[in-house]
Motif scaffolding. Structure first.
Motif, PDB file in Angstrom:
ATOM      1  N   ASP A   1       6.129  53.692 103.002  1.00  0.00           N
ATOM      2  CA  ASP A   1       5.424  54.490 104.020  1.00  0.00           C
ATOM      3  C   ASP A   1       6.374  55.003 105.094  1.00  0.00           C
ATOM      4  O   ASP A   1       6.097  56.009 105.758  1.00  0.00           O
ATOM      5  N   LEU A   2       7.497  54.280 105.271  1.00  0.00           N
ATOM      6  CA  LEU A   2       8.497  54.697 106.268  1.00  0.00           C
ATOM      7  C   LEU A   2       9.566  55.594 105.644  1.00  0.00           C
ATOM      8  O   LEU A   2      10.646  55.763 106.201  1.00  0.00           O
ATOM      9  N   TYR A   3       9.270  56.119 104.461  1.00  0.00           N
ATOM     10  CA  TYR A   3      10.121  57.109 103.777  1.00  0.00           C
ATOM     11  C   TYR A   3      11.453  56.528 103.287  1.00  0.00           C
ATOM     12  O   TYR A   3      12.442  57.240 103.199  1.00  0.00           O
ATOM     13  N   ALA A   4      11.458  55.241 103.009  1.00  0.00           N
ATOM     14  CA  ALA A   4      12.659  54.661 102.389  1.00  0.00           C
ATOM     15  C   ALA A   4      12.694  55.078 100.916  1.00  0.00           C
ATOM     16  O   ALA A   4      11.654  55.074 100.237  1.00  0.00           O
ATOM     17  N   ASN A   5      13.895  55.426 100.434  1.00  0.00           N
ATOM     18  CA  ASN A   5      14.007  55.789  99.020  1.00  0.00           C
ATOM     19  C   ASN A   5      14.039  54.516  98.172  1.00  0.00           C
ATOM     20  O   ASN A   5      14.185  53.408  98.700  1.00  0.00           O
ATOM     21  N   PRO A   6      13.880  54.654  96.838  1.00  0.00           N
ATOM     22  CA  PRO A   6      13.826  53.446  95.983  1.00  0.00           C
ATOM     23  C   PRO A   6      15.044  52.535  96.139  1.00  0.00           C
ATOM     24  O   PRO A   6      14.912  51.302  96.085  1.00  0.00           O
ATOM     25  N   TRP A   7      16.236  53.102  96.309  1.00  0.00           N
ATOM     26  CA  TRP A   7      17.440  52.299  96.478  1.00  0.00           C
ATOM     27  C   TRP A   7      17.383  51.485  97.767  1.00  0.00           C
ATOM     28  O   TRP A   7      17.750  50.304  97.791  1.00  0.00           O
ATOM     29  N   GLN A   8      16.927  52.113  98.865  1.00  0.00           N
ATOM     30  CA  GLN A   8      16.808  51.403 100.141  1.00  0.00           C
ATOM     31  C   GLN A   8      15.729  50.322 100.067  1.00  0.00           C
ATOM     32  O   GLN A   8      15.884  49.229 100.635  1.00  0.00           O
ATOM     33  N   VAL A   9      14.639  50.614  99.352  1.00  0.00           N
ATOM     34  CA  VAL A   9      13.573  49.617  99.205  1.00  0.00           C
ATOM     35  C   VAL A   9      14.102  48.383  98.477  1.00  0.00           C
ATOM     36  O   VAL A   9      13.819  47.235  98.870  1.00  0.00           O
ATOM     37  N   PHE A  10      14.914  48.628  97.446  1.00  0.00           N
ATOM     38  CA  PHE A  10      15.427  47.487  96.678  1.00  0.00           C
ATOM     39  C   PHE A  10      16.376  46.643  97.518  1.00  0.00           C
ATOM     40  O   PHE A  10      16.208  45.413  97.603  1.00  0.00           O
ATOM     41  N   TRP A  11      17.401  47.267  98.143  1.00  0.00           N
ATOM     42  CA  TRP A  11      18.434  46.489  98.827  1.00  0.00           C
ATOM     43  C   TRP A  11      17.958  45.889 100.140  1.00  0.00           C
ATOM     44  O   TRP A  11      18.438  44.824 100.549  1.00  0.00           O
ATOM     45  N   ARG A  12      17.028  46.541 100.837  1.00  0.00           N
ATOM     46  CA  ARG A  12      16.617  46.055 102.160  1.00  0.00           C
ATOM     47  C   ARG A  12      15.317  45.248 102.130  1.00  0.00           C
ATOM     48  O   ARG A  12      15.020  44.552 103.102  1.00  0.00           O
ATOM     49  N   VAL A  13      14.547  45.365 101.052  1.00  0.00           N
ATOM     50  CA  VAL A  13      13.269  44.645 101.015  1.00  0.00           C
ATOM     51  C   VAL A  13      13.205  43.688  99.815  1.00  0.00           C
ATOM     52  O   VAL A  13      12.975  42.486  99.985  1.00  0.00           O
ATOM     53  N   THR A  14      13.407  44.239  98.617  1.00  0.00           N
ATOM     54  CA  THR A  14      13.249  43.412  97.417  1.00  0.00           C
ATOM     55  C   THR A  14      14.367  42.393  97.267  1.00  0.00           C
ATOM     56  O   THR A  14      14.118  41.195  97.041  1.00  0.00           O
ATOM     57  N   TRP A  15      15.624  42.830  97.395  1.00  0.00           N
ATOM     58  CA  TRP A  15      16.766  41.937  97.147  1.00  0.00           C
ATOM     59  C   TRP A  15      16.809  40.726  98.079  1.00  0.00           C
ATOM     60  O   TRP A  15      17.048  39.595  97.607  1.00  0.00           O
ATOM     61  N   PRO A  16      16.593  40.879  99.399  1.00  0.00           N
ATOM     62  CA  PRO A  16      16.602  39.680 100.254  1.00  0.00           C
ATOM     63  C   PRO A  16      15.559  38.646  99.839  1.00  0.00           C
ATOM     64  O   PRO A  16      15.788  37.438  99.980  1.00  0.00           O
ATOM     65  N   GLN A  17      14.403  39.116  99.338  1.00  0.00           N
ATOM     66  CA  GLN A  17      13.383  38.159  98.887  1.00  0.00           C
ATOM     67  C   GLN A  17      13.754  37.544  97.540  1.00  0.00           C
ATOM     68  O   GLN A  17      13.390  36.409  97.245  1.00  0.00           O
ATOM     69  N   LEU A  18      14.499  38.302  96.746  1.00  0.00           N
ATOM     70  CA  LEU A  18      14.835  37.864  95.398  1.00  0.00           C
ATOM     71  C   LEU A  18      16.070  36.979  95.339  1.00  0.00           C
ATOM     72  O   LEU A  18      16.227  36.160  94.424  1.00  0.00           O
ATOM     73  N   MET A  19      16.949  37.096  96.337  1.00  0.00           N
ATOM     74  CA  MET A  19      18.268  36.451  96.279  1.00  0.00           C
ATOM     75  C   MET A  19      18.226  34.930  96.093  1.00  0.00           C
ATOM     76  O   MET A  19      19.029  34.387  95.302  1.00  0.00           O
ATOM     77  N   PRO A  20      17.336  34.176  96.763  1.00  0.00           N
ATOM     78  CA  PRO A  20      17.315  32.720  96.495  1.00  0.00           C
ATOM     79  C   PRO A  20      17.025  32.395  95.040  1.00  0.00           C
ATOM     80  O   PRO A  20      17.623  31.478  94.479  1.00  0.00           O
ATOM     81  N   GLY A  21      16.112  33.153  94.417  1.00  0.00           N
ATOM     82  CA  GLY A  21      15.821  32.925  93.002  1.00  0.00           C
ATOM     83  C   GLY A  21      16.997  33.272  92.120  1.00  0.00           C
ATOM     84  O   GLY A  21      17.283  32.566  91.143  1.00  0.00           O
ATOM     85  N   VAL A  22      17.707  34.350  92.455  1.00  0.00           N
ATOM     86  CA  VAL A  22      18.882  34.745  91.680  1.00  0.00           C
ATOM     87  C   VAL A  22      19.966  33.667  91.784  1.00  0.00           C
ATOM     88  O   VAL A  22      20.597  33.293  90.788  1.00  0.00           O
TER      89      VAL A  22
END
Length: 260
Positions: A167-188
């Motif tokens: 909704d804040l106009y982040a592109n898919p790459w920004q969504v992954f690195w700034r939102v998805t990856w920080p949540q995913l990193m402990p599992g990785v």
């Protein structure tokens, strides 16, 4: 509500089970400091077993092979598991549940079956047993171990954060690195640690696909025990145990961190 303590003999059974599991491990660690070559007879405290490790070129070569195989298997299997988890999480398609089941199926398959099947595959394709075949095999069977914590972490990720970023106009790459990856990193991270330690400890599958010069630590220990049981072997086993405990502890605390 019936409590487990009300079952007669349950506490004694639990104590016996823990003693049966951990007493041999404690004895092994204790005897790794034995001064005597007949390792079952205690003749004084010594670090001879640990010193002999650094004087055995075959053992050091086996340790080097184990570290190379485990490091490459950890990196590649974790990358593959992460991509698989992201693909299965972000898309709905026919056969999705079947693919997810197939990824985890090697965890339920006996190691000897995987070993024979892998050996037959390399035989059909004309690949000679070597360190390369060991690495390829370890990458394949380490993927489920890396996949499970990553998938579990991804299933708990907050989808509203992703929607808010879009909704804040982040592109898919920004969504992954700034939102998805920080949540995913402990599992990785937890998945990578489990893959590494699984690769380091494997004996059955490696024994079938390893060629000349591709001997790993578990194979070296197995072959050496056939000749004699020395404080050096106990020392090597103790060091492997220490690495395993360290990695499992790290994976545990990283897994707890993701729940906070």
């Amino acid at each position: 509500m019936l409590k487990w303590r009300t079952f007669p003999g349950i506490q004694a059974t639990a104590v016996f089970a823990f003693l049966f599991l951990y007493t041999p491990v404690i004895v092994l660690v204790f005897l790794s400091f034995n001064q005597s070559d007949p390792t079952t007879i205690w003749q004084g405290f010594s670090f001879n077993g640990y010193v002999e490790i650094w004087q055995d070129p075959y053992l050091l070569r086996a340790a080097q092979n184990s570290l190379i195989v485990a490091s490459i298997a950890m990196l590649v299997s974790t990358l593959a598991a992460t991509l698989a988890a992201l693909a299965l999480r972000g898309h709905d398609f026919i056969g999705k549940s079947i693919i997810a089941t197939l990824i985890g199926l090697p965890l339920l398959t006996p190691g000897i079956v995987i070993a024979v099947a892998t050996l037959m595959f390399f035989s059909f394709t004309g690949l000679e047993p070597s360190l390369i075949t060991v690495i390829v095999t370890h990458i394949v069977f380490c993927i489920p171990f890396a996949y499970l914590p990553i998938q579990a972490r991804l299933s708990r990720a907050n989808p509203y954060l992703i929607d808010a970023a879009k909704d804040l106009y982040a592109n898919p790459w920004q969504v992954f690195w700034r939102v998805t990856w920080p949540q995913l990193m402990p599992g990785v991270t937890a998945g990578a640690l489990l893959a590494f330690i699984t690769s380091m400890d494997d004996f059955i599958i490696t024994y079938f696909v390893a060629g000349p010069g591709a001997k790993t630590l578990p194979i070296y220990i197995f072959e050496t025990i056939g000749r004699s049981l020395s404080p050096k072997i106990n020392a090597v086993s103790t060091l492997i145990l220490g690495v395993s405990v360290l990695f499992v502890t790290l994976a545990y605390f990283i897994g707890r961190q993701k729940q906070k």
